[in-house]
Design a protein around this motif. Structure first.
Motif, PDB file in Angstrom:
ATOM      1  N   ALA A 253      -4.950  -3.793   2.611  1.00  0.00           N
ATOM      2  CA  ALA A 253      -5.382  -2.547   2.027  1.00  0.00           C
ATOM      3  C   ALA A 253      -6.471  -2.876   0.916  1.00  0.00           C
ATOM      4  O   ALA A 253      -6.651  -4.139   0.485  1.00  0.00           O
ATOM      5  CB  ALA A 253      -4.406  -2.126   1.120  1.00  0.00           C
ATOM      6  N   ARG A 254      -7.428  -2.077   0.511  1.00  0.00           N
ATOM      7  CA  ARG A 254      -8.372  -2.127  -0.417  1.00  0.00           C
ATOM      8  C   ARG A 254      -7.502  -1.757  -1.735  1.00  0.00           C
ATOM      9  O   ARG A 254      -7.076  -0.663  -1.961  1.00  0.00           O
ATOM     10  CB  ARG A 254      -9.482  -1.200  -0.339  1.00  0.00           C
ATOM     11  N   LEU A 255      -6.981  -2.752  -2.576  1.00  0.00           N
ATOM     12  CA  LEU A 255      -6.167  -2.730  -3.553  1.00  0.00           C
ATOM     13  C   LEU A 255      -7.280  -2.363  -4.896  1.00  0.00           C
ATOM     14  O   LEU A 255      -7.907  -3.198  -5.231  1.00  0.00           O
ATOM     15  CB  LEU A 255      -5.249  -3.699  -3.683  1.00  0.00           C
ATOM     16  N   ASN A 256      -6.869  -1.361  -5.514  1.00  0.00           N
ATOM     17  CA  ASN A 256      -7.747  -1.438  -6.855  1.00  0.00           C
ATOM     18  C   ASN A 256      -7.516  -2.234  -7.791  1.00  0.00           C
ATOM     19  O   ASN A 256      -8.488  -2.504  -8.564  1.00  0.00           O
ATOM     20  CB  ASN A 256      -7.731   0.139  -7.303  1.00  0.00           C
TER      21      ASN A 256
ATOM     22  N   ARG B 103     -10.753  -6.155   1.500  1.00  0.00           N
ATOM     23  CA  ARG B 103      -9.990  -6.695   2.369  1.00  0.00           C
ATOM     24  C   ARG B 103     -10.458  -8.248   2.806  1.00  0.00           C
ATOM     25  O   ARG B 103      -9.571  -8.909   3.149  1.00  0.00           O
ATOM     26  CB  ARG B 103     -10.051  -5.860   3.758  1.00  0.00           C
TER      27      ARG B 103
ATOM     28  N   THR C  21       0.821  -1.108  -0.054  1.00  0.00           N
ATOM     29  CA  THR C  21       0.003  -0.121   0.046  1.00  0.00           C
ATOM     30  C   THR C  21       0.914   1.119   0.002  1.00  0.00           C
ATOM     31  O   THR C  21       0.673   2.130  -0.784  1.00  0.00           O
ATOM     32  CB  THR C  21      -1.006  -0.106   1.089  1.00  0.00           C
TER      33      THR C  21
ATOM     34  N   GLN D  45      -6.140   0.160   9.460  1.00  0.00           N
ATOM     35  CA  GLN D  45      -5.084   0.749   9.047  1.00  0.00           C
ATOM     36  C   GLN D  45      -5.077   2.097   9.187  1.00  0.00           C
ATOM     37  O   GLN D  45      -6.232   2.710   8.779  1.00  0.00           O
ATOM     38  CB  GLN D  45      -4.550   0.089   7.893  1.00  0.00           C
TER      39      GLN D  45
ATOM     40  N   GLU E 241      -6.372   4.523  -0.193  1.00  0.00           N
ATOM     41  CA  GLU E 241      -5.866   3.269   0.330  1.00  0.00           C
ATOM     42  C   GLU E 241      -5.347   3.497   1.581  1.00  0.00           C
ATOM     43  O   GLU E 241      -4.800   4.375   2.320  1.00  0.00           O
ATOM     44  CB  GLU E 241      -4.724   3.095  -0.533  1.00  0.00           C
ATOM     45  N   PRO E 242      -5.911   2.771   2.737  1.00  0.00           N
ATOM     46  CA  PRO E 242      -5.581   2.626   4.104  1.00  0.00           C
ATOM     47  C   PRO E 242      -4.160   2.262   4.341  1.00  0.00           C
ATOM     48  O   PRO E 242      -3.614   1.649   3.258  1.00  0.00           O
ATOM     49  CB  PRO E 242      -6.301   1.593   4.623  1.00  0.00           C
TER      50      PRO E 242
END
Lengths: 215, 215, 215, 215
Positions: D2-5, D77, C67, C196, C211-212
């Protein structure tokens, strides 16, 4: 196993397996410990020889595999399966190198011969899986990208097969001289590194793309 | 080995080998077991020192390799072969680190000296293969991309060679003090991490691309 | 170490190290052999616990690292060096997990406490290297890409530091209960996986990119 | 986490873990040493069988994972966490293969049965984590890319679950015949390599993209 439209991920996965197998080789080289470092270092020479030769062999296998796949545009399930068999053979080479390291020290010629025969057997198995993969690719040619001259590529099958005959010969030679057999495997790897059958291309395909191929 | 038109896959394969070798280092650090965890943890200090120093060294080797290859546009068979030799040396470093871990504890100064001499020998071998690779790249310069000032790059060869003299010196120093030799290898890695010969670029090549190079 | 203009290769190398370290964990789980498979399988429970907890921890470390680096546009030598230190800590976790596996069985509470204290010490070291990396990135902010609100990012440093206090606390708790300490490390990994600190973005930066980040 | 795009990095990390786990399998195959190479080579047949079967299984797991993720456009997540659990199971397979290698030699049928039951248990665990991942993806479908027919994909859940019933059955069969159980695991891998449930696509999605999916 999926019909994957692009061959990129299959090649990336294969590259990973080659890179890991080549690096794991070092784990088969014993680290001396306890008194007598000098004597132990000398005594382990078969494991150094097995490391160097097998490193070269896997490196050339990777380069050849990479060259062929650079002409592959599509991957079907059969190709994926044959590729998996090929990787299964390559991944086992650290074990085969360890076997050579254990028995090449000349304490027993018969056992060294068996170790080298098994080692040579893996090269035979690699030649067979690689040959099967090449045979499948050239059968219809529809998995190749447009640059490849499929008819001519099909014509290379026999030369492929003839080139592979050297490995059964080395298997036999193991029983004459194990050390010589290992040395010849190393020389053969270097030779095939610099002399390969080219993948035949169509007239007009970009110059400089005459990537040589494999054994 | 194929003439590969793009250097990307060679670099990806090399990156993989570096990443694996650096991570395998930990397998040479013995895990204590049985009674007396405290005493055992202290007793294994040479393996921690070998881990830290060798981790830094492989990390810097990777960074230098990466910098040089960022200027390589084409890969021929000789470059592929020299690169394979370089990777063969790097992949063996977990073994060399294990050797240091086994003999640095001071039980026998002579054996510790031999262990460090062998370890230093790998650094000499790395400098030689890297030097050969740099020599081949600068010989004609046709493998570089357009940014590189080939004439000036060729002029760096002597400075390369001079910089590499430090490794045979450390090999000799092993017989004076094994611990000092290992410490200097670590300091040298950090030094080369922050101070490198730059790859000379043509006038007008993009600013900010003055990537420093290697030892 | 080179000033690399794009952060992609550094992240790819780091991803490789994380992937290898997480997979090497299994080598620290002893394979039973000899009579009494059932008894042996039960007896090795600490190695399963160490495997599961450390797998989660490295997985979360990777996700956090990923991230942060997704906002990094440029890599300088200091960042490269701090990243190398961070990877050095992560790569050592299979060893730390092996230590826990060896001593958690409760045969000796004092030794189990030391094992968990060392294990917790690696988490402290990870928090320190990650904190240093974050501190360096937010110092001038010129390594970030344009989306990041550098001023606000700098403001998160204190919250980062406060969050890291939990690891020294767990180090202390090791001497009260080793098993509880390991369990809390696992819970903490899951917690930080879902909660996060976000990387603060400028107004107008694309939605959905919030993005965290990390601990 | 993370929320990854983009799902690319998650897949690259997963591919790395699969490639490493499949290559580490060879470390569980004992290298003979000492007198009697022939007898030792024959005696280690269970480790060869475990190597071949588990290599095929991880290869198919990779291909299935790859196929599903080729339709995933976004990663949240929960998906990241379920994927981490799936990788945790796959990474442990070298250990499970080592267990089979240790106990399949028939010296004790009861112990071989337990080894195969544990091995089959990992396949059950894989089916459960894969099923959970598929359930999460099809729940709302918003993580898929536009090609997927979410309604129809949701309809495949039951067939997924039914297909997974075979693994608990093999777990039970372990207590009848350990060797037969291992052989069936291998055959099942080959079967699922060539016969998979397709991911249902919307009308008009590109032909040739009817990637089959997983079990």
């Amino acid at each position: 196993m999926a019909r994957l439209n692009d061959s990129g991920r299959v090649e990336a996965f294969s590259d990973g397996v080659f890179a890991i197998a080549i690096t794991l080789l070092i784990l088969e080289v014993k680290v001396p410990s306890g008194p007598g470092i000098g004597r132990q270092l000398l005594h382990h020479w078969p494991s150094y020889a097995a490391y160097v030769v097998t490193f070269l062999i896997i490196g050339i296998m990777w380069a050849n595999h990479h060259t062929v796949f650079s002409y592959v545009a599509r991957v079907d399930r059969v190709l994926l399966f044959l590729n998996l068999l090929l990787l299964m053979v390559c991944s086992a080479l650290p074990w085969a190198a360890g076997l050579v390291a254990s028995y090449l020290d000349g304490a027993d010629h018969g056992e060294a011969a068996i170790a080298l025969a098994v080692y040579s057997g893996f090269m035979v198995a690699h030649a067979l899986t690689f040959g099967a993969l090449w045979w499948w690719l050239t059968r219809t040619g529809h998995l190749f990208d447009a640059r490849v001259d499929v008819e001519a590529a099909r014509g290379t099958r026999l030369r492929f097969a003839l080139g592979s005959v050297v490995y059964p010969l080395l298997l036999g030679l193991s029983f004459v001289s194990a050390v010589l057999t290992l040395a010849l495997h190393g020389l053969l790897a270097v030779y095939y590194g610099f002399n390969q059958l080219p993948v035949p291309l169509r007239d007009g395909a970009e110059e400089g793309d005459d990537e040589p191929v494999v054994l």
